[in-house]
Design a protein around this motif. Sequence first.
Motif, PDB file in Angstrom:
ATOM      1  N   ASP A  27       0.834  -1.161   0.025  1.00  0.00           N
ATOM      2  CA  ASP A  27      -0.033   0.025  -0.076  1.00  0.00           C
ATOM      3  C   ASP A  27       0.664   1.203  -0.100  1.00  0.00           C
ATOM      4  O   ASP A  27       1.242   1.828   1.108  1.00  0.00           O
ATOM      5  N   LYS A  28       1.350   1.612  -1.201  1.00  0.00           N
ATOM      6  CA  LYS A  28       2.203   2.633  -1.110  1.00  0.00           C
ATOM      7  C   LYS A  28       1.761   3.919  -1.143  1.00  0.00           C
ATOM      8  O   LYS A  28       2.312   5.018  -0.802  1.00  0.00           O
ATOM      9  N   ASP A  29       0.243   4.061  -0.989  1.00  0.00           N
ATOM     10  CA  ASP A  29      -0.188   5.390  -0.892  1.00  0.00           C
ATOM     11  C   ASP A  29      -0.503   5.646   0.584  1.00  0.00           C
ATOM     12  O   ASP A  29      -0.776   6.872   1.000  1.00  0.00           O
ATOM     13  N   ASN A  30      -0.302   4.992   1.440  1.00  0.00           N
ATOM     14  CA  ASN A  30      -0.246   4.945   3.115  1.00  0.00           C
ATOM     15  C   ASN A  30       0.985   4.560   3.787  1.00  0.00           C
ATOM     16  O   ASN A  30       0.521   3.850   4.631  1.00  0.00           O
ATOM     17  N   ILE A  31       2.001   4.846   3.247  1.00  0.00           N
ATOM     18  CA  ILE A  31       3.259   4.671   4.082  1.00  0.00           C
ATOM     19  C   ILE A  31       3.449   5.238   5.269  1.00  0.00           C
ATOM     20  O   ILE A  31       3.387   6.623   5.265  1.00  0.00           O
ATOM     21  N   ILE A  36       8.955   5.904   6.277  1.00  0.00           N
ATOM     22  CA  ILE A  36       9.818   6.751   5.276  1.00  0.00           C
ATOM     23  C   ILE A  36      10.935   7.187   5.860  1.00  0.00           C
ATOM     24  O   ILE A  36      11.775   7.358   5.123  1.00  0.00           O
ATOM     25  N   LYS A  37      10.852   8.054   7.122  1.00  0.00           N
ATOM     26  CA  LYS A  37      12.140   8.318   7.511  1.00  0.00           C
ATOM     27  C   LYS A  37      13.269   7.524   7.694  1.00  0.00           C
ATOM     28  O   LYS A  37      14.344   7.682   7.387  1.00  0.00           O
ATOM     29  N   LEU A  38      12.656   6.288   8.175  1.00  0.00           N
ATOM     30  CA  LEU A  38      13.650   5.191   8.212  1.00  0.00           C
ATOM     31  C   LEU A  38      14.254   4.838   6.682  1.00  0.00           C
ATOM     32  O   LEU A  38      15.489   4.690   6.515  1.00  0.00           O
ATOM     33  N   LEU A  39      13.301   4.605   5.916  1.00  0.00           N
ATOM     34  CA  LEU A  39      13.786   4.453   4.537  1.00  0.00           C
ATOM     35  C   LEU A  39      14.648   5.645   4.024  1.00  0.00           C
ATOM     36  O   LEU A  39      15.656   5.127   3.166  1.00  0.00           O
ATOM     37  N   SER A  40      14.473   6.805   4.329  1.00  0.00           N
ATOM     38  CA  SER A  40      15.164   7.773   3.765  1.00  0.00           C
ATOM     39  C   SER A  40      16.691   7.962   4.168  1.00  0.00           C
ATOM     40  O   SER A  40      17.511   8.461   3.692  1.00  0.00           O
ATOM     41  N   MET A  70       9.662   3.379  -4.122  1.00  0.00           N
ATOM     42  CA  MET A  70       8.524   3.778  -2.927  1.00  0.00           C
ATOM     43  C   MET A  70       9.078   5.029  -2.287  1.00  0.00           C
ATOM     44  O   MET A  70       8.112   5.977  -2.011  1.00  0.00           O
ATOM     45  N   ASP A  71      10.316   5.538  -2.070  1.00  0.00           N
ATOM     46  CA  ASP A  71      10.814   6.642  -1.641  1.00  0.00           C
ATOM     47  C   ASP A  71      10.378   7.813  -2.720  1.00  0.00           C
ATOM     48  O   ASP A  71       9.756   8.727  -2.339  1.00  0.00           O
TER      49      ASP A  71
END
Length: 81
Positions: A27-31, A36-40, A70-71
């Motif tokens: 569900d890429k619309d509700n990450i 996101i902070k961890l991914l970045s 995703m990012d």
Amino acid sequence: LGHKADWDAAKKVLSMPDFMEQLVTYDKDNIDPKRIKLLSKYTSMEEFTPEAVGKVSRAAKGLCMWCCAMDVYNRVAKDVE
């Protein structure tokens, strides 16, 4: 995908029979913003590119591409809103 970011958890996730399906239907619309902070932290690393990762592992290159996608999707979706 909602799992811990360590090697033991990664091995378990990668061995799941539905792993690819989880990526496709993610569900890429509700990450979660925390995710996101961890991914970045990773996507902002100079060496975290599909080309660099692909020199070590083709499988990891695909996962790197998915993470980067995703990012980027998250950033573009925020700009569109």
